[in-house]
Design an enzyme around this catalytic site. Structure first.
Site, mmCIF file in Angstrom:
data_model
loop_
_atom_site.group_PDB
_atom_site.id
_atom_site.type_symbol
_atom_site.label_atom_id
_atom_site.label_comp_id
_atom_site.label_asym_id
_atom_site.label_seq_id
_atom_site.Cartn_x
_atom_site.Cartn_y
_atom_site.Cartn_z
ATOM 1 N N GLU A 1 0.615 -1.106 -0.132
ATOM 2 C CA GLU A 1 -0.132 0.372 0.092
ATOM 3 C C GLU A 1 0.678 1.144 0.465
ATOM 4 O O GLU A 1 0.964 2.144 1.104
ATOM 5 C CB GLU A 1 -0.860 0.219 1.461
ATOM 6 N N GLU B 1 -4.551 -10.320 -0.157
ATOM 7 C CA GLU B 1 -4.919 -9.829 0.969
ATOM 8 C C GLU B 1 -6.768 -10.194 0.602
ATOM 9 O O GLU B 1 -7.496 -10.145 -0.785
ATOM 10 C CB GLU B 1 -5.306 -8.544 1.398
#
Length: 1024
Positions: free
Chosen positions: A462, A538
């Protein structure tokens, strides 16, 4: 070596921790873990090295609010008010400062590279004696395996160096600073540094020396690096172990390197060569390096299924054989490559059964010990996980060794996350931050590249997509072409990733976010020109009562070969233990330490609680990921193995046919299934049951023998099929008793023997029941359409930020929680053999009708009350959470017995792991102790429930506990719950799914929403 004055004042003036161009001063180059054995046999057997000395233990510690508050005198002697703390530890876990939990928002004002002037500072010191032989010859190093966030080091009052990157070792040469007798280390650790801007992971922000500290003595001429790579012919029948060894020190002609490969006590191969590398370019090769290649016939390959390991011993010696030192590592012969859109291990396409794991301990914070690491691995293996993503940083060095030995595939991830930046790639696209990012990636690779368990490198998490990512991707592909690289940032399919690795992409639903659309995983595969495998980095956000819809992912993974699995978010709840005024422990989350900013309970997304007790969702993951699949055709069971390399040498198939939980027939068959093979098992002719009920066939795969990760009798896979229902009917015995109806101005009362039922004519509810003189109800039986909100229902809503799209906000806005019943009808009729009560209610809020519920209660001569419920849902109100009944029973019984799905909690979109049987559990086990209280404990597919003197029959879902939905909704932590009088029973005809694709947007699939508009269900309530 960088030389600066030893003065603390000068160090403070330099402010290295606010300079992204300074990531270290005098730190040694990264390399695999060393032990510097002086005996090759000890290296081969991995015995403790006499040259490696732990400095873990009690250190002196003083805390200051800022580095400028540290007195200069501390460099020379301990402060009089210094405390004693254990190293490794986080100082916040010792009461200094506060841990801060935040997901995205930086815990400091965003002004990179600068950090707050109030920068909590921990000053550690340790006195120790050094072996005089270490002073006479060689090099003595100090290794800090992990310090958060940055630190300066002094030895005997002299400045040694500086390091940052909290998740990789910082190693320094102490040789010039040590003397005979007592020596003193002083370590000044800063909570915040410019490195903190690269460490914005979703976790507790803690500080201190939280990994091991050790001294290592190396000879003056030494092995400074070695890397091993395995290469194969096409059919993997022949392999080459390629070992590149680098030395440091005086390069002498007499120096030799020997690399030997061992399998247990047997030497498989060996080779010796002088230094002098292969020709690199027109200027020649590396004089201080040598590459040896050892041929191995028919190597036993490494995989997570069969983690075969060899041992490579690297010896530096003179021409006459005198050993200078030896290093060693485990070697797994395996090949990872991407071919034709598939990620292959040893030529076979992998299906990643993965989970993300933070390093977290409820008592010790981010300190990991071997026992906890092994416990995590055993639980993962027992629950059919084969892969782990080190989210979001390199882990403790021991973790990789354990993964090598027990067998787990590892995604090793660089300690880079800039989630709180706007835009996220603000730093990762800035060349001034390339050196800092580069150190975090390159040093990870240099430390961990010899581990066979590491099959994928990750550039971080991220952080958007910047030019720095592209540069580091190319560096890894050049240095280590044997592994793919993945990176999710910037859309999950950029030029910096070999694998499409989205997070929280859904199976069939596109999420067209601006700039970085998140396609459904099925659509991603079909994009023009796209031929990479897709592995979700994820998915299935396991926050609280979650993991609904997990089965649909696994259906897709098995249907589409290029959908090669993913990593569940995440492994362990990140709650921390606090103590109340009486010394009782309780589980804390964000904000409980006065920490701001904080993201409350968002730190608890685990499949296991912080103490590693499993959540019920873990069983669903285990079942969906199981390595055996089953198909029933007539009396033939087809067993298919999804193992790629294992033969079923330790499995029996146990089968059982049961009628309403009562066994009728059973058997056991040894499984003899090769990798990806099948076995057909023919069941005998089954006996015909003599009574009515549900007939179920259950198969379980049982391991009779213990393994490295499981005990004997471990169940690794299971499946159930409902067979044709036996329709024989047992007629009830005739009853000569007729219930008696008495009507008063306020109540209808029905009496039969020692039982009485009372319906209030003003409310229309069953208000009381008696058995003899004992009251059975503490509250009336009434409709229920709400649940204590799950984390998935709440989404991102909080007191200061309402998300109107969240389920709970929609329910609140529509008045579901505030609805009151308006009585439309309440009548009583005496039939030939029964009494019939008819009621109707309009559930309203602010004059608007949300639900209309019509019920009949038929009480017959056997004392059975048959309840028929019809509910109409207003077309313009949100789909309700449940359609059912609730009451507070007066009794508290120790046991709950039911015929239905269990034994664990299950919900309509998370029940594939549950089995239909007759279950009997303590009342306390019917409640799931989520740290943030919510709806919990449901059991679906129930045909019969027994509790105390009561029995309910029908087709329903129920939960039963000492806590009301109201209390669960109003309580912030589980330790604040109090057992209420009696027992709360919720019986649902219908219950909405729980969702779990993510926890911040509505994720309950349409088929698990209560959208029909009209519902009917029936219950029979009687006393035994």
């Amino acid at each position: 070596m960088t030389m600066i004055t030893d003065s603390l004042a000068v160090v403070l003036q330099r402010r290295d921790w606010e300079n992204p161009g300074v990531t270290q001063l005098n730190r040694l180059a990264a390399h695999p873990p060393f032990a510097s054995w002086r005996n090759s046999e000890e290296a081969r057997t991995d015995r403790p090295s006499q040259q490696l000395r732990s400095l873990n233990g009690e250190w002196r510690f003083a805390w200051f609010p800022a580095p400028e508050a540290v007195p200069e005198s501390w460099l020379e002697c301990d402060l009089p008010d210094a405390d004693t703390v254990v190293v490794p530890s986080n100082w916040q876990m010792h009461g200094y400062d506060a841990p801060i939990y935040t997901n995205v928002t930086y815990p400091i004002t965003v002004n990179p590279p600068f950090v707050p002037a109030e920068n909590p500072t921990g000053c550690y010191s340790l006195t120790f004696n050094i072996d005089e032989s270490w002073l006479q010859e060689g090099q003595t190093r100090i290794i800090f395996d992990g310090v958060n966030s940055a630190f300066h080091l002094w030895c005997n009052g002299r400045w040694v160096g500086y390091g940052q990157d909290s998740r990789l070792p910082s190693e320094f040469d102490l040789s010039a600073f040590l003397h005979a007798g007592e020596n003193r280390l002083a370590v000044m650790v800063l909570r915040w540094s410019d490195g903190s801007y690269l460490e914005d992971q979703d976790m507790w922000r803690m500080s201190g020396i939280f990994r091991d500290v050790s001294l290592l003595h190396k000879p003056t001429t030494q092995i400074s690096d070695f890397q091993v790579t395995t290469r194969f012919n096409d059919d993997f029948s022949r392999a080459v172990l390629e070992a590149e060894v680098q030395m440091y020190g005086e390069l002498r002609d007499e120096l030799r390197v020997t690399v030997s490969l061992w399998q247990g006590e047997t030497q498989v191969a060996s080779g010796t060569a002088p230094f002098g590398g292969e020709i690199i370019d027109e200027r020649g090769g590396y004089a201080d390096r040598v590459t040896l290649r050892l041929n191995v016939e028919n190597p036993e390959l490494w995989s997570a299924e069969i983690p075969n390991l060899y041992r490579a011993v690297v010896e530096l010696h003179t021409a006459d054989g005198t050993l200078i030192e030896a290093e060693a590592c485990d070697v797994g012969f395996r090949e990872v490559r991407i071919e034709n859109g598939l990620l292959l291990l040893n030529g076979k396409p992998l299906l990643i059964r993965g989970v993300n794991r933070h390093e977290h301990h409820p008592l010790h914070g981010q300190v990991m010990d071997e026992q906890t690491m092994v416990q995590d691995i055993l639980l993962m293996k027992q629950n059919n996980f084969n892969a782990v993503r080190c989210s979001h940083y390199p882990n403790h060095p021991l973790w990789y060794t354990l993964c090598d030995r027990y067998g787990l595939y590892v995604v090793d991830e660089a300690n880079i996350e800039t989630h709180g930046m706007v835009p996220m790639n603000r730093l990762t696209d800035d060349p001034r931050w390339l050196p800092a990012m580069s150190e975090r990636v390159t040093r990870m690779v240099q430390r961990d590249r010899n581990h066979p368990s590491v099959i994928i490198w990750s550039l971080g998490n991220e952080s958007g997509h910047g030019a720095n990512h592209d540069a580091l991707y190319r560096w890894i592909k050049s240095v280590d072409p044997s592994r793919p690289v993945q990176y999710e940032g910037g859309g999950a399919d950029t030029t910096a990733t070999d694998i499409i690795c989205p997070m929280y992409a859904r199976v069939d639903e596109d999420q067209p976010f601006p700039a970085v659309p998140k396609w459904s995983i099925k659509k991603w595969l079909s994009l023009p020109g796209e031929m990479r495998p897709l592995i979700l980095c994820e998915y299935a956000h396991a926050m609280g009562n979650s993991l609904g819809g997990f089965a649909k992912y696994w259906q897709a993974f098995r249907q589409y070969p290029r959908l090669q699995g993913g990593f569940v978010w995440d492994w362990v709840d990140q709650s921390l233990i606090k103590y109340d005024e009486n010394g009782n422990p309780w589980s804390a989350y964000g904000g409980d330490f006065g920490d701001t900013p904080n993201d409350r309970q968002f730190c608890m997304n685990g499949l296991v609680f912080a103490d590693r007790t499993p959540h019920p969702a873990l069983t669903e993951a285990k079942h969906q990921q199981q390595f055996f699949q089953f198909r029933l055709s007539g009396r033939t069971i087809e067993v298919t193995s999804e193992y790629l390399f294992r033969h079923s040498d330790n499995e029996f198939l146990h089968w059982m046919v049961a009628l309403d939980g009562k066994p009728l027939a059973s058997g056991e068959v040894p499984l003899d299934v090769g990798p990806q093979g099948k076995q057909l098992i023919e069941l005998p002719e089954l006996p015909q049951p003599e009574s009515a009920g549900q007939l179920w066939l259950t198969v379980r795969v049982v391991q009779p023998n213990a393994t490295a990760w499981s005990e004997a009798g471990h169940i690794s896979a299971w499946q159930q099929w409902r067979l044709a229902e036996n329709l024989s009917v047992t007629l009830p015995s005739a009853s000569h008793a007729i219930p008696q109806l008495t009507t008063s101005g306020t109540d209808f009362c029905i009496e039969l023997g020692n039982k009485r039922w009372q319906f209030n004519r003003q409310s229309g509810f069953l208000s009381q029941m008696w058995i003899g003189d004992e009251k059975q109800l503490l509250t009336p039986l009434r409709d229920q359409f709400t649940r204590a909100p799950l984390d998935n229902d709440i989404g991102v809503s909080e007191a200061t930020r309402i998300d109107p799209n969240a389920w709970v906000e929609r329910w609140k806005a529509a008045g579901h929680y505030q609805a009151e019943a308006a009585l439309l009808q309440c009548t009583a009729d005496t039939l030939a053999d029964a009494v019939l009560i008819t009621t109707a209610h309009a559930w309203q809020h602010q004059g608007k009708t949300l639900f209309i519920s019509r019920k009949t209660y038929r009480i017959d001569g056997h004392g059975e009350m048959v309840i028929n419920v019809d509910v109409a849902v207003a077309s313009d109100t949100p789909h309700p959470a449940r359609i059912g009944l609730t009451c507070q029973l007066a009794q508290v019984s120790e046991r709950v017995n039911w015929l239905g799905l269990g034994p664990q909690e299950n919900y309509p979109d998370r029940l594939t792991a549950a089995c239909f049987d007759r279950w009997d559990l303590p009342l306390s086990d019917m409640y799931t102790p989520y740290v943030f209280p919510s709806e919990n404990g449901l059991r679906c597919g129930t045909r019969e429930l027994n509790y105390g003197p009561h029995q309910w029959r029908g087709d329903f879902q129920f939960n039963i506990s000492r806590y009301s939905q109201q209390q669960l909704m109003e309580t912030s932590h589980r330790h604040l719950l109090h057992a209420e009088e009696g027992t709360w029973l919720n019986i649902d005809g219908f219950h909405m799914g729980i969702g779990g694709d993510d926890s911040w947007s509505p994720s309950v699939s349409a088929e698990f929403q209560l959208s029909a508009g009209r519902y009917h269900y029936q219950l029979v309530w009687c006393q035994k």
